[in-house]
Structure formats: structure tokens, C-alpha cells
Design a protein around this motif. Structure first.
Motif, PDB file in Angstrom:
ATOM      1  N   ALA A  55      -9.699 -18.398  -9.694  1.00  0.00           N
ATOM      2  CA  ALA A  55      -8.437 -17.928  -9.127  1.00  0.00           C
ATOM      3  C   ALA A  55      -7.390 -19.033  -9.238  1.00  0.00           C
ATOM      4  N   LEU A  56      -6.237 -18.663  -9.725  1.00  0.00           N
ATOM      5  CA  LEU A  56      -5.089 -19.557  -9.768  1.00  0.00           C
ATOM      6  C   LEU A  56      -4.408 -19.469  -8.408  1.00  0.00           C
ATOM      7  N   VAL A  57      -4.399 -20.575  -7.662  1.00  0.00           N
ATOM      8  CA  VAL A  57      -3.757 -20.605  -6.352  1.00  0.00           C
ATOM      9  C   VAL A  57      -2.259 -20.783  -6.577  1.00  0.00           C
ATOM     10  N   ILE A  58      -1.490 -19.836  -6.059  1.00  0.00           N
ATOM     11  CA  ILE A  58      -0.060 -19.792  -6.333  1.00  0.00           C
ATOM     12  C   ILE A  58       0.734 -19.690  -5.039  1.00  0.00           C
ATOM     13  N   ASP A  59       1.867 -20.363  -5.031  1.00  0.00           N
ATOM     14  CA  ASP A  59       2.825 -20.308  -3.928  1.00  0.00           C
ATOM     15  C   ASP A  59       4.125 -19.768  -4.519  1.00  0.00           C
ATOM     16  N   PRO A  60       4.281 -18.429  -4.560  1.00  0.00           N
ATOM     17  CA  PRO A  60       5.441 -17.854  -5.231  1.00  0.00           C
ATOM     18  C   PRO A  60       6.772 -18.194  -4.565  1.00  0.00           C
ATOM     19  N   GLU A  61       6.757 -18.429  -3.257  1.00  0.00           N
ATOM     20  CA  GLU A  61       7.993 -18.784  -2.554  1.00  0.00           C
ATOM     21  C   GLU A  61       8.572 -20.100  -3.068  1.00  0.00           C
ATOM     22  N   ARG A  62       7.688 -21.028  -3.400  1.00  0.00           N
ATOM     23  CA  ARG A  62       8.129 -22.345  -3.865  1.00  0.00           C
ATOM     24  C   ARG A  62       7.943 -22.509  -5.374  1.00  0.00           C
ATOM     25  N   GLU A  63       7.554 -21.418  -6.042  1.00  0.00           N
ATOM     26  CA  GLU A  63       7.381 -21.392  -7.500  1.00  0.00           C
ATOM     27  C   GLU A  63       6.511 -22.550  -7.985  1.00  0.00           C
ATOM     28  N   ARG A  64       5.278 -22.568  -7.440  1.00  0.00           N
ATOM     29  CA  ARG A  64       4.351 -23.630  -7.815  1.00  0.00           C
ATOM     30  C   ARG A  64       2.915 -23.121  -7.760  1.00  0.00           C
ATOM     31  N   VAL A  65       2.033 -23.860  -8.435  1.00  0.00           N
ATOM     32  CA  VAL A  65       0.606 -23.549  -8.440  1.00  0.00           C
ATOM     33  C   VAL A  65      -0.171 -24.816  -8.097  1.00  0.00           C
ATOM     34  N   LEU A  66      -1.340 -24.606  -7.493  1.00  0.00           N
ATOM     35  CA  LEU A  66      -2.222 -25.719  -7.155  1.00  0.00           C
ATOM     36  C   LEU A  66      -3.312 -25.804  -8.218  1.00  0.00           C
ATOM     37  N   LEU A  67      -3.411 -26.952  -8.866  1.00  0.00           N
ATOM     38  CA  LEU A  67      -4.445 -27.162  -9.878  1.00  0.00           C
ATOM     39  C   LEU A  67      -5.379 -28.279  -9.419  1.00  0.00           C
ATOM     40  N   THR A  68      -6.591 -28.220  -9.934  1.00  0.00           N
ATOM     41  CA  THR A  68      -7.592 -29.236  -9.645  1.00  0.00           C
ATOM     42  C   THR A  68      -7.856 -30.046 -10.909  1.00  0.00           C
ATOM     43  N   LEU A  69      -7.944 -31.341 -10.747  1.00  0.00           N
ATOM     44  CA  LEU A  69      -8.387 -32.201 -11.845  1.00  0.00           C
ATOM     45  C   LEU A  69      -9.905 -32.192 -11.771  1.00  0.00           C
ATOM     46  N   ARG A  71     -13.676 -32.665 -11.940  1.00  0.00           N
ATOM     47  CA  ARG A  71     -14.438 -33.922 -11.968  1.00  0.00           C
ATOM     48  C   ARG A  71     -15.181 -34.104 -13.293  1.00  0.00           C
ATOM     49  N   LYS A  72     -15.867 -33.085 -13.782  1.00  0.00           N
ATOM     50  CA  LYS A  72     -16.664 -33.228 -15.006  1.00  0.00           C
ATOM     51  C   LYS A  72     -15.822 -33.119 -16.267  1.00  0.00           C
ATOM     52  N   LEU A  73     -14.893 -32.176 -16.291  1.00  0.00           N
ATOM     53  CA  LEU A  73     -14.118 -31.915 -17.506  1.00  0.00           C
ATOM     54  C   LEU A  73     -12.884 -32.806 -17.636  1.00  0.00           C
ATOM     55  N   ARG A  74     -12.443 -33.364 -16.509  1.00  0.00           N
ATOM     56  CA  ARG A  74     -11.255 -34.209 -16.489  1.00  0.00           C
ATOM     57  C   ARG A  74     -10.050 -33.477 -17.076  1.00  0.00           C
ATOM     58  N   MET A  75      -9.890 -32.237 -16.647  1.00  0.00           N
ATOM     59  CA  MET A  75      -8.769 -31.399 -17.068  1.00  0.00           C
ATOM     60  C   MET A  75      -8.184 -30.738 -15.825  1.00  0.00           C
ATOM     61  N   TRP A  76      -6.872 -30.461 -15.871  1.00  0.00           N
ATOM     62  CA  TRP A  76      -6.223 -29.709 -14.800  1.00  0.00           C
ATOM     63  C   TRP A  76      -6.519 -28.234 -15.024  1.00  0.00           C
ATOM     64  N   ARG A 145      -7.022 -29.446   0.658  1.00  0.00           N
ATOM     65  CA  ARG A 145      -7.981 -30.510   0.980  1.00  0.00           C
ATOM     66  C   ARG A 145      -8.941 -30.618  -0.206  1.00  0.00           C
ATOM     67  N   ILE A 146      -9.050 -31.772  -0.765  1.00  0.00           N
ATOM     68  CA  ILE A 146      -9.850 -31.993  -1.970  1.00  0.00           C
ATOM     69  C   ILE A 146     -11.344 -31.795  -1.684  1.00  0.00           C
ATOM     70  N   SER A 147     -12.042 -31.255  -2.675  1.00  0.00           N
ATOM     71  CA  SER A 147     -13.493 -31.060  -2.567  1.00  0.00           C
ATOM     72  C   SER A 147     -14.210 -32.067  -3.457  1.00  0.00           C
ATOM     73  N   GLU A 148     -15.528 -32.056  -3.381  1.00  0.00           N
ATOM     74  CA  GLU A 148     -16.335 -32.959  -4.202  1.00  0.00           C
ATOM     75  C   GLU A 148     -16.244 -32.636  -5.686  1.00  0.00           C
ATOM     76  N   GLU A 149     -15.828 -31.421  -6.025  1.00  0.00           N
ATOM     77  CA  GLU A 149     -15.763 -31.014  -7.429  1.00  0.00           C
ATOM     78  C   GLU A 149     -14.501 -31.500  -8.128  1.00  0.00           C
ATOM     79  N   SER A 150     -13.563 -32.039  -7.355  1.00  0.00           N
ATOM     80  CA  SER A 150     -12.271 -32.433  -7.902  1.00  0.00           C
ATOM     81  C   SER A 150     -12.056 -33.934  -7.818  1.00  0.00           C
ATOM     82  N   LEU A 151     -11.341 -34.440  -8.798  1.00  0.00           N
ATOM     83  CA  LEU A 151     -10.860 -35.814  -8.721  1.00  0.00           C
ATOM     84  C   LEU A 151      -9.528 -35.851  -7.971  1.00  0.00           C
ATOM     85  N   GLU A 152      -8.778 -34.744  -8.099  1.00  0.00           N
ATOM     86  CA  GLU A 152      -7.456 -34.671  -7.473  1.00  0.00           C
ATOM     87  C   GLU A 152      -7.032 -33.216  -7.385  1.00  0.00           C
ATOM     88  N   LEU A 153      -6.214 -32.905  -6.392  1.00  0.00           N
ATOM     89  CA  LEU A 153      -5.528 -31.616  -6.279  1.00  0.00           C
ATOM     90  C   LEU A 153      -4.038 -31.915  -6.297  1.00  0.00           C
TER      91      LEU A 153
END
Length: 180
Positions: A55-69, A71-76, A145-153
């Protein structure tokens, strides 16, 4: 109803619009054929590949999306991953993954079912992820809140996604925006 049965029903009901782009109807059939020929096609143990939910987490009011970096793939990427036996269906799996990986409570899926399908190779022994992609709307004042699966949110404006994420995330964002 099993998770596999639910996935079959969801895919049979998936009618991609033009905004989904590419050969979504062809992918839909690939997914259905996979489930028909692999009783374990929902699970990581299936050597021919397996369905995943994201699921792509989206905030349409602020025209933004939350992506995760990732951990294994090192991709957003959007939030997502493997289905689990306790998931009631694909929607539940996508919402669980988005909630776990974003740390945001109160996410709701964008109505209308999956936004896109995306099939991509992964390292052996799994070989393929057949991802069923949804969009999740973040509630007002959402705090990630960042999880163990992410390097960054990180929240990215719509216009910034193409500069950090691969084409599959960009296509998912475009299809999601067309549905808003």
C-alpha cells in the motif's frame, strides 16, 4: 474463505482503468493462472513466486506520500510484503503491512480495491513477487514510526517521488492520484 480464495475473487473483480497503465489486464491473468496452478501461490515457500500485498501511504491534503527506505533492497518503496496466514484477505494484508511499516494507526484503504499490479523478480528461491498494490490514506496529523524493516521513513511531495523511487512506485502514485 481462504486467503487464496479471497485473492482469486479480488483479482477477478479487478478492472484496471487507463490510469493504471501498462498491461494490467494481462498481469491480472498471470496472477489468476498462478493461483490456479499453485496451491501454495500465496506463500513465500512457492518456488514459482507468490502474491504479496502493498500500500502506498498517501496524504492527499498535503500532496505527499510516505516511502520506506527498504533495509534489504536499499530502495525507496511503498509499504508492503508477504501475506500471513492470519490475514483475512489481500486488503487486510496490505493494511497490516502499511500499518506495521509506517507506524501510523488509523490508515484506511482507498475505496475500489487494488490500484495496480506489479510483477517483479526477486532472488531465488522465491523468484517472483506478484504484488497487489493498494493505496492507504493517512489520517490528519498522522505520525509515522520507523520499523525494523526500514532504514528510514520519509514523506515526499508528489513531484519528488520520481527523483527518489523507481518507475513502479511512480506508476503506483500516478494511478492512485487518478483515483482521488
Amino acid at each position: 474463505m481462504t486467503l487464496r480464495d479471497d485473492a482469486t475473487l479480488v483479482l477477478k473483480g479487478y478492472a484496471p482503468g487507463d490510469e493504471a497503465g501498462g498491461d494490467q489486464a494481462g498481469l491480472r491473468q498471470v496472477y489468476l493462472d498462478h493461483l490456479a496452478h499453485h496451491h501454495d501461490g500465496m506463500w513465500k515457500a512457492c518456488g514459482a513466486g507468490h502474491l504479496t500485498a502493498s500500500a502506498l501511504v498517501i496524504d492527499p491534503e498535503r500532496e505527499r506520500v510516505l516511502l520506506t527506505l527498504h533495509r534489504k533492497l536499499r530502495m525507496w518503496l511503498q509499504m508492503g510484503g508477504h501475506c500471513e496466514e492470519q490475514d483475512a484477505g489481500l486488503e487486510a494484508a496490505a493494511l497490516r503491512e502499511a500499518t506495521e511499516e509506517s507506524g501510523i494507526t488509523g490508515l484506511t484503504l482507498l475505496p475500489g480495491g487494488p490500484v495496480r499490479l506489479d510483477r517483479h523478480p526477486i532472488p531465488s528461491p522465491c523468484n517472483w513477487h506478484l504484488d497487489v498494490q493498494y493505496a492507504a490514506l493517512a489520517p490528519a496529523g498522522a505520525a509515522e514510526r520507523i520499523s525494523e524493516e526500514s532504514l528510514e521513513l520519509r514523506w515526499f511531495g508528489y513531484e519528488d517521488v520520481a527523483s527518489v523511487a523507481d518507475a513502479s512506485v511512480v506508476r503506483l502514485l500516478e494511478a492512485t492520484r487518478a483515483r482521488l
